[in-house]
Scaffold this active site. Structure first.
Site, PDB file in Angstrom:
ATOM      1  N   ASN A 178      12.367   0.664   2.939  1.00  0.00           N
ATOM      2  CA  ASN A 178      12.582   1.499   4.120  1.00  0.00           C
ATOM      3  C   ASN A 178      14.016   2.018   4.183  1.00  0.00           C
ATOM      4  OD1 ASN A 178       9.961   0.798   4.746  1.00  0.00           O
ATOM      5  ND2 ASN A 178      10.513  -0.732   6.274  1.00  0.00           N
ATOM      6  N   GLU A 222       5.745  -2.899  -4.722  1.00  0.00           N
ATOM      7  CA  GLU A 222       6.055  -3.961  -3.740  1.00  0.00           C
ATOM      8  C   GLU A 222       4.832  -4.851  -3.620  1.00  0.00           C
ATOM      9  OE1 GLU A 222       7.737  -3.008   0.109  1.00  0.00           O
ATOM     10  OE2 GLU A 222       8.846  -1.324  -0.755  1.00  0.00           O
ATOM     11  N   GLU A 260      16.718  -4.639  -2.123  1.00  0.00           N
ATOM     12  CA  GLU A 260      16.921  -3.621  -1.080  1.00  0.00           C
ATOM     13  C   GLU A 260      18.167  -3.972  -0.275  1.00  0.00           C
ATOM     14  OE1 GLU A 260      13.490  -2.850   1.394  1.00  0.00           O
ATOM     15  OE2 GLU A 260      14.620  -1.524   2.731  1.00  0.00           O
ATOM     16  N   GLN A 262      10.897  -9.499  -2.349  1.00  0.00           N
ATOM     17  CA  GLN A 262      12.053  -8.946  -3.039  1.00  0.00           C
ATOM     18  C   GLN A 262      12.664 -10.032  -3.921  1.00  0.00           C
ATOM     19  OE1 GLN A 262      14.563  -6.701  -0.365  1.00  0.00           O
ATOM     20  NE2 GLN A 262      12.811  -5.597   0.488  1.00  0.00           N
ATOM     21  N   ASN A 317       9.789   6.235  -0.485  1.00  0.00           N
ATOM     22  CA  ASN A 317       9.195   4.925  -0.206  1.00  0.00           C
ATOM     23  C   ASN A 317       8.273   5.004   1.001  1.00  0.00           C
ATOM     24  OD1 ASN A 317       9.191   1.831  -0.317  1.00  0.00           O
ATOM     25  ND2 ASN A 317       9.867   2.211   1.787  1.00  0.00           N
ATOM     26  N   GLU A 318       7.061   4.487   0.850  1.00  0.00           N
ATOM     27  CA  GLU A 318       6.098   4.355   1.955  1.00  0.00           C
ATOM     28  C   GLU A 318       6.128   5.558   2.901  1.00  0.00           C
ATOM     29  OE1 GLU A 318       6.423   0.445   3.797  1.00  0.00           O
ATOM     30  OE2 GLU A 318       5.571  -0.495   2.026  1.00  0.00           O
TER      31      GLU A 318
HETATM   32  O1  AHR Z   1      10.021  -5.271   1.427  1.00  0.00           O
HETATM   33  C1  AHR Z   1      10.217  -5.131   2.797  1.00  0.00           C
HETATM   34  C2  AHR Z   1       9.756  -3.771   3.301  1.00  0.00           C
HETATM   35  O2  AHR Z   1       8.369  -3.706   3.197  1.00  0.00           O
HETATM   36  C3  AHR Z   1      10.237  -2.579   2.520  1.00  0.00           C
HETATM   37  O3  AHR Z   1      11.482  -2.126   2.924  1.00  0.00           O
HETATM   38  C4  AHR Z   1       9.189  -1.555   2.840  1.00  0.00           C
HETATM   39  O4  AHR Z   1       9.031  -0.615   1.811  1.00  0.00           O
HETATM   40  C5  AHR Z   1       7.943  -2.370   3.106  1.00  0.00           C
HETATM   41  O5  AHR Z   1       7.335  -2.002   4.288  1.00  0.00           O
END
Ligand code: AHR
Length: 514
Positions: free
Chosen positions: A72, A292, A27, A351, A172-173
């Site tokens: 995010n 994730e 990311e 990550q 995402n989320e």
């Molecule tokens: O991986 C860190 C963050 O965790 C990511 O940006 C988000 O998708 C999750 O809340």
């Protein structure tokens, strides 16, 4: 000493591992891209600015697919900012992590990096501040051969051949208030469905993952999956799941039990997906993308760990330093993922570098392996094949896992937690790989395992990861404090395998066909 008995048969199969089960995530966050995979001027950097020391560790880690560019971050990202001549790209405020995004690394650089790293790209599109139009244009830019505005723009930018990105995440989320333009399940479901339709009209060969809940403890969990899958059932192949394990309460037994809640989470999402299918009398099965997962808590709650004031470029945030006990919980999560190989077709550790990551770097300095590096590398290297439905007889313990949501205190009971958590994978070449977690913090487990229908097996490799100090970490100056060592005393006789696992240990036994 505890005892455990395990029985398995080569013909009793949960499912075949998909290569994408061993994915990771890059990311635009902290030093994951800048100072992580990309650092022009670093002494190991190649002509494109990719750090070769990091690439070497990535190859050893063995990820197969890489999610990008968020997270995010993607919910406020204009992908067009990250393509074209670098000196003309705008710097922007990133409202996900309160940093300045220089955009000197973007989609094409990522595709080049994936080629060098030998991984498949997985792209996420912005369904926060943007929507279907920007998403379908990005698919055209990436995947259309030429002769149209966006595909010719890619060619003009220097990438003649299409990137051929197959796997796309629909945002995402989108259930989380922290997300730019988060949505209700119905609103997101409609946006995801329309984006998916258009993206697939541009390229019918792509695969699409809709956003599931960002955690099992979200108040909307369950309702969210049901509504989103109702909207996207005919348009997406996957529903996503996210989980970050924690040990906020310094309760190691509960922490090591937490992967069993991941098992429950997976089973629940499968049940909801299949109930949507049942209502339609459909034989289609929505698969799961666990895009994730990791341990993350030390750098999560306090704003100072997540945000460096003054809108810096690539600040050191979310740089979780992993301990030995984190590697154990992480290994438990690896086992949970393997044991659901029938429905989880892709998964990404979040990550890859520096940001809650198995690989750490110093900007301008060296790179090294965190403790969690090892279980991932083991399962990626030895965990491909048919996952077997093993019957495990192990003593159990009861526990309560604290998993707060925002300021809400939440504790989830986890009962009947077997001290031994195990996954068994039968490989193509007739061998068998066993991944074994001893969750007892003070006692060894003596294991006797019967592997039926395998023919003659011999110990090929046996490793253990443990440390007397569960808080031991690897750092720049002590990069190999925690590392695997040979697991002594494994024996095979007929189909009977015997081993003794040390307290609080991650173990890998690979048996080759003789
Ligand atoms: O991986 C860190 C963050 O965790 C990511 O940006 C988000 O998708 C999750 O809340």
């Amino acid at each position: 000493m505890r005892k455990a008995k395990v029985l398995m048969d080569r013909d009793f199969v949960i499912g075949q591992t998909d290569p994408r089960l061993f994915g990771a995530f890059v990311e635009h966050l902290g030093r994951c891209v800048y100072g992580g995979i990309y650092e022009p001027g670093h002494k190991t950097a190649d002509e494109k600015g990719f750090r070769k020391d990091v690439l070497d560790l990535v190859k050893e880690l063995g990820p197969t697919i890489m999610r990008y560019p968020g997270g995010n971050f993607v919910s406020g990202y204009n992908w067009e900012d990250g393509v074209g001549p670098v000196d003309q790209r705008p710097a922007r405020l990133d409202l996900a992590w309160f940093t300045t995004e220089p955009n000197t690394f973007g989609t094409n650089e990522f595709m080049d990096w994936c080629k060098v790293a030998g991984v498949e790209p997985m792209m996420a599109v912005n369904l926060g501040t943007r929507g279907g139009d920007a998403a379908r244009n990005l698919v055209e830019y990436c995947n259309h051969p030429g002769g149209t505005y966006w595909s010719d723009l890619r060619r003009a930018h220097g990438w003649e051949k299409p990137h051929g990105v197959k796997f796309w995440c629909l945002g995402n989320e989108m259930d989380g208030p922290w997300q730019m333009e988060y949505k209700t399940a119905a609103a997101y479901g409609a946006v995801a469905r329309e984006a998916a339709k258009m993206m697939r009209w541009v390229d019918p060969t792509i695969e699409l993952a809709a956003c599931g809940s960002s955690a099992r403890n979200m108040p909307t969990f369950g309702h969210w999956e049901d509504t989103v899958i109702e909207h996207t059932f005919d348009h997406a192949e996957y529903i996503s799941l996210h989980t970050y394990l924690n040990n906020y309460k310094q309760d190691t037994a509960a922490f090591l039990a937490a992967p069993d809640l991941m098992d429950r989470f997976i089973d629940e999402v499968v049940a909801i997906a299949d109930s949507v299918a049942a209502k339609r009398r459909s034989t289609k099965r929505m698969m799961l993308s666990f895009d994730e997962w990791n341990v993350w808590y030390r750098t999560r709650r306090k704003r100072a760990d997540r945000v460096k004031e003054g809108w810096p470029v690539a600040p050191p945030i979310l740089e979780e330093i992993y301990t030995m006990e984190d590697a154990l919980a992480f290994g438990g999560a690896c086992i949970s993922l393997l044991n659901h190989a029938d429905r989880i077709k892709s998964a990404c550790i979040a990550q890859l570098v520096n940001v809650i990551a198995p690989i750490m770097t110093e900007t301008g300095g060296p790179a090294w392996r965190q403790t969690i590096f090892f279980p991932f590398a083991h399962v990626s290297r030895l965990g491909r094949g048919k996952v077997l439905r093993a019957q495990v007889e192990s003593e159990t313990y009861d526990s309560a896992y604290y998993d707060p949501r925002g300021t809400d205190e939440q504790t989830f009971p986890v009962s009947n937690v077997p001290y031994l958590k195990l996954a068994a994978v039968a490989g193509e070449s007739g061998g068998l790989s066993l991944f074994l977690l001893n969750r007892d913090l003070s006692q060894e487990i003596d294991i006797s395992l019967e592997a039926r229908s395998f023919g003659r097996l011999a110990v090929g490799e046996a490793l253990e990861l443990r440390h007397d100090d569960l808080q031991a970490t690897n750092t720049k100056d002590a990069a190999e404090r925690v590392k695997p060592a040979p697991l002594q005393g494994v024996s095979v006789e007929g189909g009977q395998i015997r081993a003794r696992l040390k307290p609080a240990s991650w173990n890998v036994i690979h048996l080759s066909a003789n």
